[in-house]
Design a protein around this motif. Structure first.
Motif, PDB file in Angstrom:
ATOM      1  N   ARG A  67       0.857  -1.178   0.000  1.00 57.45           N
ATOM      2  CA  ARG A  67       0.000   0.000   0.000  1.00 57.45           C
ATOM      3  C   ARG A  67       0.896   1.231   0.000  1.00 57.45           C
ATOM      4  O   ARG A  67       2.108   1.115   0.116  1.00 57.45           O
ATOM      5  N   PRO A  69       1.992   5.274  -1.635  1.00 55.69           N
ATOM      6  CA  PRO A  69       2.239   5.904  -2.934  1.00 55.69           C
ATOM      7  C   PRO A  69       3.336   5.196  -3.732  1.00 55.69           C
ATOM      8  O   PRO A  69       4.099   4.393  -3.196  1.00 55.69           O
ATOM      9  N   ASP A 105      -3.098   4.270  -9.652  1.00 59.26           N
ATOM     10  CA  ASP A 105      -3.446   5.599  -9.159  1.00 59.26           C
ATOM     11  C   ASP A 105      -4.932   5.698  -8.824  1.00 59.26           C
ATOM     12  O   ASP A 105      -5.319   6.408  -7.885  1.00 59.26           O
ATOM     13  N   HIS A 107      -6.675   3.287  -7.692  1.00 62.62           N
ATOM     14  CA  HIS A 107      -6.995   2.325  -6.631  1.00 62.62           C
ATOM     15  C   HIS A 107      -6.118   2.581  -5.392  1.00 62.62           C
ATOM     16  O   HIS A 107      -5.438   1.699  -4.881  1.00 62.62           O
ATOM     17  N   ASP A 108      -6.139   3.832  -4.972  1.00 63.48           N
ATOM     18  CA  ASP A 108      -5.531   4.247  -3.694  1.00 63.48           C
ATOM     19  C   ASP A 108      -4.018   4.078  -3.643  1.00 63.48           C
ATOM     20  O   ASP A 108      -3.446   3.893  -2.565  1.00 63.48           O
ATOM     21  N   ARG A 109      -3.354   4.128  -4.793  1.00 56.04           N
ATOM     22  CA  ARG A 109      -1.896   4.099  -4.828  1.00 56.04           C
ATOM     23  C   ARG A 109      -1.418   5.306  -5.650  1.00 56.04           C
ATOM     24  O   ARG A 109      -1.024   5.159  -6.807  1.00 56.04           O
ATOM     25  N   PRO A 110      -1.519   6.507  -5.088  1.00 53.28           N
ATOM     26  CA  PRO A 110      -1.172   7.715  -5.851  1.00 53.28           C
ATOM     27  C   PRO A 110       0.233   7.637  -6.436  1.00 53.28           C
ATOM     28  O   PRO A 110       1.181   7.228  -5.764  1.00 53.28           O
TER      29      PRO A 110
END
Length: 240
Positions: A67, A69, A105, A107-110
């Motif tokens: 999880r 960035p 990006d 799916h909560d992984r900027p």
């Protein structure tokens, strides 16, 4: 700055990022806690099918096992224009790499791109430009298309293109021109700790919607793109 210097400045708490034949992979400890996936290309490596699929696998694997960035560091040549790569579908591999970054990006992984060296053409689009926010460091050398290649495509002489580049960023290579077009959203100062600038960016990230056309309008480098995109969007909604 070298990649080693950049990583040390970004992750003073430590990192396990390594480079294997120009492909960058690993994680770094954030000052605010947690870890950040780091992938990318170094040493002006051309991105071919092998590099693209390795980077794509890192992104997709991290969605299952991690999880936080994702940082994409870029110092590449253009895409590898070899007969082997082209016959095996290089365009699809590059497209797949871009899609994995866009998927992550959303799916909560900027995703953050960090351009610290050279990059050009398809390699630029599939890596740095596929991130939510693209950061530039002093000395970076982005080129969408070099002027000799652009001359072949447009049938305009290099002298004409050089003249146009003086007033139109679309025709010109270079860091500042990419800022004016909205492609690069943030410029970092390499004289101050990059970790501080990274943390500041992470706390103020814009949403995943791509508004680089609007930035280009604000910066005076692309005056028509945002208006045209809005018109196309409105017409599509009317017809649906």
């Amino acid at each position: 700055m070298t990649l080693d210097e950049i990583l040390a400045s970004l992750f003073p708490q430590g990192h396990d990022v390594a480079t294997d034949q120009g492909v960058v992979r690993g994680t770094g400890s954030l000052r605010s806690g947690g870890r950040m996936l780091v992938i990318g290309v170094s040493d002006r490596k051309a991105i071919g099918i092998d590099e693209a699929i390795r980077l794509s696998a890192e992104v997709m694997g991290s969605l299952e096992n991690g999880r936080g960035p994702i940082l994409v560091v870029v110092d590449s040549d253009s895409q590898r224009m070899s007969k082997r790569d082209e016959l095996l579908g290089l365009n699809e591999y590059l497209s797949h790499l871009a899609k994995t970054l866009l998927y992550a990006d959303l799916h909560d992984r900027p995703t953050i791109g960090l351009l610290y060296g050279h990059t050009a053409a398809g390699a630029f689009l599939a890596s740095a430009m596929a991130t939510r926010v693209l950061v530039g460091l002093p000395g970076a050398e982005p080129v969408v298309m070099d002027l000799p290649s652009m001359s072949k495509v447009t049938k305009l002489s290099i002298d004409v293109l050089k003249d146009k580049a003086k007033s139109t960023p679309v025709f010109a290579p270079g860091l500042q021109n990419m800022v004016e077009m909205g492609a690069i959203q943030v410029l970092w100062n390499d004289a101050t700790p990059l970790s501080e600038q990274l943390e500041s960016l992470l706390t103020s990230l814009p949403g995943p919607a791509d508004r680089r056309d609007e930035l280009g309008r604000q910066h005076g480098g692309r005056l028509k793109a945002a208006d045209i995109a809005e018109r196309v969007h409105d017409l599509a909604l009317q017809r649906s």
